[in-house]
Motif scaffolding. Structure first.
Motif, mmCIF file in Angstrom:
data_model
loop_
_atom_site.group_PDB
_atom_site.id
_atom_site.type_symbol
_atom_site.label_atom_id
_atom_site.label_comp_id
_atom_site.label_asym_id
_atom_site.label_seq_id
_atom_site.Cartn_x
_atom_site.Cartn_y
_atom_site.Cartn_z
ATOM 1 N N ASP A 96 113.042 68.606 69.420
ATOM 2 C CA ASP A 96 113.329 68.143 70.767
ATOM 3 C C ASP A 96 114.426 68.981 71.419
ATOM 4 N N PRO A 97 114.143 69.662 72.491
ATOM 5 C CA PRO A 97 115.151 70.525 73.143
ATOM 6 C C PRO A 97 116.395 69.764 73.577
ATOM 7 N N ASP A 98 116.294 68.464 73.788
ATOM 8 C CA ASP A 98 117.462 67.706 74.236
ATOM 9 C C ASP A 98 118.554 67.611 73.187
ATOM 10 N N THR A 99 118.222 67.949 71.928
ATOM 11 C CA THR A 99 119.240 67.886 70.884
ATOM 12 C C THR A 99 120.152 69.106 70.924
ATOM 13 N N PHE A 100 119.853 70.057 71.793
ATOM 14 C CA PHE A 100 120.694 71.252 71.936
ATOM 15 C C PHE A 100 120.836 72.039 70.649
ATOM 16 N N ASN A 101 119.930 72.938 70.472
ATOM 17 C CA ASN A 101 119.980 73.872 69.354
ATOM 18 C C ASN A 101 119.552 73.263 68.024
ATOM 19 N N SER A 102 118.478 73.765 67.532
ATOM 20 C CA SER A 102 117.994 73.432 66.198
ATOM 21 C C SER A 102 117.224 74.653 65.725
ATOM 22 N N PRO A 103 117.060 74.800 64.412
ATOM 23 C CA PRO A 103 116.456 76.051 63.934
ATOM 24 C C PRO A 103 115.036 76.235 64.432
ATOM 25 N N LEU A 104 114.693 77.465 64.714
ATOM 26 C CA LEU A 104 113.323 77.821 65.040
ATOM 27 C C LEU A 104 112.551 78.029 63.744
ATOM 28 N N ILE B 20 126.973 89.885 50.074
ATOM 29 C CA ILE B 20 127.590 89.465 51.335
ATOM 30 C C ILE B 20 127.012 90.320 52.454
ATOM 31 N N ILE B 21 126.373 89.659 53.394
ATOM 32 C CA ILE B 21 125.784 90.349 54.546
ATOM 33 C C ILE B 21 126.588 89.942 55.773
ATOM 34 N N ASN B 22 127.003 90.931 56.538
ATOM 35 C CA ASN B 22 127.877 90.674 57.678
ATOM 36 C C ASN B 22 127.156 90.861 59.006
ATOM 37 N N CYS B 23 127.689 90.191 60.021
ATOM 38 C CA CYS B 23 127.094 90.262 61.352
ATOM 39 C C CYS B 23 128.195 90.061 62.386
ATOM 40 N N ALA B 24 128.232 90.945 63.370
ATOM 41 C CA ALA B 24 129.145 90.777 64.492
ATOM 42 C C ALA B 24 128.320 90.300 65.679
ATOM 43 N N TYR B 25 128.738 89.213 66.300
ATOM 44 C CA TYR B 25 127.999 88.736 67.464
ATOM 45 C C TYR B 25 128.788 89.032 68.727
ATOM 46 N N SER B 26 128.096 89.002 69.853
ATOM 47 C CA SER B 26 128.719 89.540 71.067
ATOM 48 C C SER B 26 129.089 88.487 72.099
ATOM 49 N N ASN B 27 128.422 87.343 72.079
ATOM 50 C CA ASN B 27 128.592 86.367 73.152
ATOM 51 C C ASN B 27 129.583 85.273 72.748
ATOM 52 N N SER B 28 130.749 85.263 73.386
ATOM 53 C CA SER B 28 131.755 84.264 73.035
ATOM 54 C C SER B 28 131.310 82.850 73.414
ATOM 55 N N ALA B 29 130.269 82.729 74.259
ATOM 56 C CA ALA B 29 129.743 81.411 74.637
ATOM 57 C C ALA B 29 128.725 80.887 73.628
ATOM 58 N N SER B 30 128.388 81.686 72.630
ATOM 59 C CA SER B 30 127.416 81.228 71.636
ATOM 60 C C SER B 30 127.982 80.056 70.858
ATOM 61 N N ASP B 31 127.118 79.070 70.653
ATOM 62 C CA ASP B 31 127.550 77.821 70.053
ATOM 63 C C ASP B 31 126.854 77.530 68.737
ATOM 64 N N TYR B 32 125.808 78.271 68.475
ATOM 65 C CA TYR B 32 124.947 77.958 67.340
ATOM 66 C C TYR B 32 124.505 79.267 66.722
ATOM 67 N N PHE B 33 124.529 79.319 65.386
ATOM 68 C CA PHE B 33 124.253 80.560 64.673
ATOM 69 C C PHE B 33 123.320 80.270 63.505
ATOM 70 N N ILE B 34 122.400 81.197 63.289
ATOM 71 C CA ILE B 34 121.411 81.012 62.220
ATOM 72 C C ILE B 34 121.256 82.317 61.451
ATOM 73 N N GLN B 45 112.147 83.569 58.167
ATOM 74 C CA GLN B 45 112.242 82.288 57.464
ATOM 75 C C GLN B 45 113.675 81.778 57.568
ATOM 76 N N PHE B 46 113.843 80.549 58.034
ATOM 77 C CA PHE B 46 115.166 79.946 58.196
ATOM 78 C C PHE B 46 115.891 79.838 56.853
ATOM 79 N N ILE B 47 117.166 80.264 56.846
ATOM 80 C CA ILE B 47 117.971 80.133 55.631
ATOM 81 C C ILE B 47 119.027 79.049 55.796
ATOM 82 N N ILE B 48 119.882 79.213 56.804
ATOM 83 C CA ILE B 48 120.993 78.291 57.000
ATOM 84 C C ILE B 48 121.512 78.449 58.421
ATOM 85 N N ASP B 49 122.071 77.372 58.974
ATOM 86 C CA ASP B 49 122.650 77.449 60.311
ATOM 87 C C ASP B 49 124.059 76.868 60.312
#
Lengths: 115, 114
Positions: A96-104, B20-34, B45-49
């Motif tokens: 659900d997009p309303d949850t704001f961010n979830s894994p794709l 150990i795998i490193n990553c530099a991200y660019s957007n200070s407004a980013s709130d979620y990382f995967i 394939q999703f590993i962790i967020d």
């Protein structure tokens, strides 16, 4: 196996052809995505559908036309493509997009070759 | 960040060692990382967020660390196995009601030597 199914796995088409890529998920996700991935590059976002409505179009050329017939299906209609459009096309879905961010959750893609 | 072109960074590790795998991200407004793993011929394939209100999160054999001050993300894999060989992508997304506008980093190839 993934829970996002894409068909066909491979597609070869000429520049004058019309073809469609199909994607299906049954996880109850309400956001669906198309990404394009060239060899040795990261996936690049093309389109996002949220509750079956197009919410993001990343300035994709009109020769790519997405469609979301229902919450489980996503299509990408292709027409008059160029050889540089050859790539792996990935479909993904998220909760659900309303949850704001979830894994794709991604499918395994359609490998497209334009001749 | 920008792609590194045709040559992705490669990390070679011995089986059983930690990676150990490193990553530099660019957007200070980013709130979620995967972190995603992509094997040849497959989709990511999703590993962790991790969300920006955390600095560490652990999963099975994997740990993600987030340093917002320097905009740096890392993935630690314990006791690396041959099946871990793949391309690893970090991805970032800002808060959005329109679905995840997930942006991928360039990727790192992990090669595990037996």
């Amino acid at each position: 196996d993934t829970e996002v199914t894409q068909t066909p796995k491979h597609l070869v088409m000429g520049m004058t052809n019309k073809k469609s890529l199909k994607c299906e998920q049954h996880m109850g996700h309400r956001a669906m995505y198309w990404y394009k991935q060239k060899a040795k590059k990261p996936p690049e976002l093309m389109f996002v559908y949220s509750y079956e409505k197009l919410s993001i179009n990343e300035s994709v050329p009109s020769r790519f036309s997405p469609e979301c017939p229902n919450s489980s299906l996503l299509n990408l209609h292709l027409h008059a493509l160029q050889p540089e459009d050859s790539a792996l096309y990935l479909c993904a879905s998220s909760q659900d997009p309303d949850t704001f961010n979830s894994p794709l959750h991604f499918g395994n893609g359609t490998r497209l070759t334009v001749t | 960040g920008e792609s590194v072109g045709l040559h992705l960074p490669t990390l070679s590790v011995q089986e059983g060692d930690n990676s150990i795998i490193n990553c530099a991200y660019s957007n200070s407004a980013s709130d979620y990382f995967i972190w995603y793993k992509q094997e040849s011929g497959k989709g990511p394939q999703f590993i962790i967020d991790i969300r920006s209100n955390m600095d560490k999160r652990q999963g099975q054999r994997v740990t993600v660390l987030l340093n917002k001050t320097v905009k740096h993300l890392s993935l630690q894999i314990a006791a690396t196995q041959p099946g871990d060989s793949a391309v690893y992508f970090c991805a970032e997304a800002p808060l959005s009601p329109y679905g995840n506008k997930l942006v991928f980093g360039a990727g790192t190839i992990l090669r595990v030597k037996s």
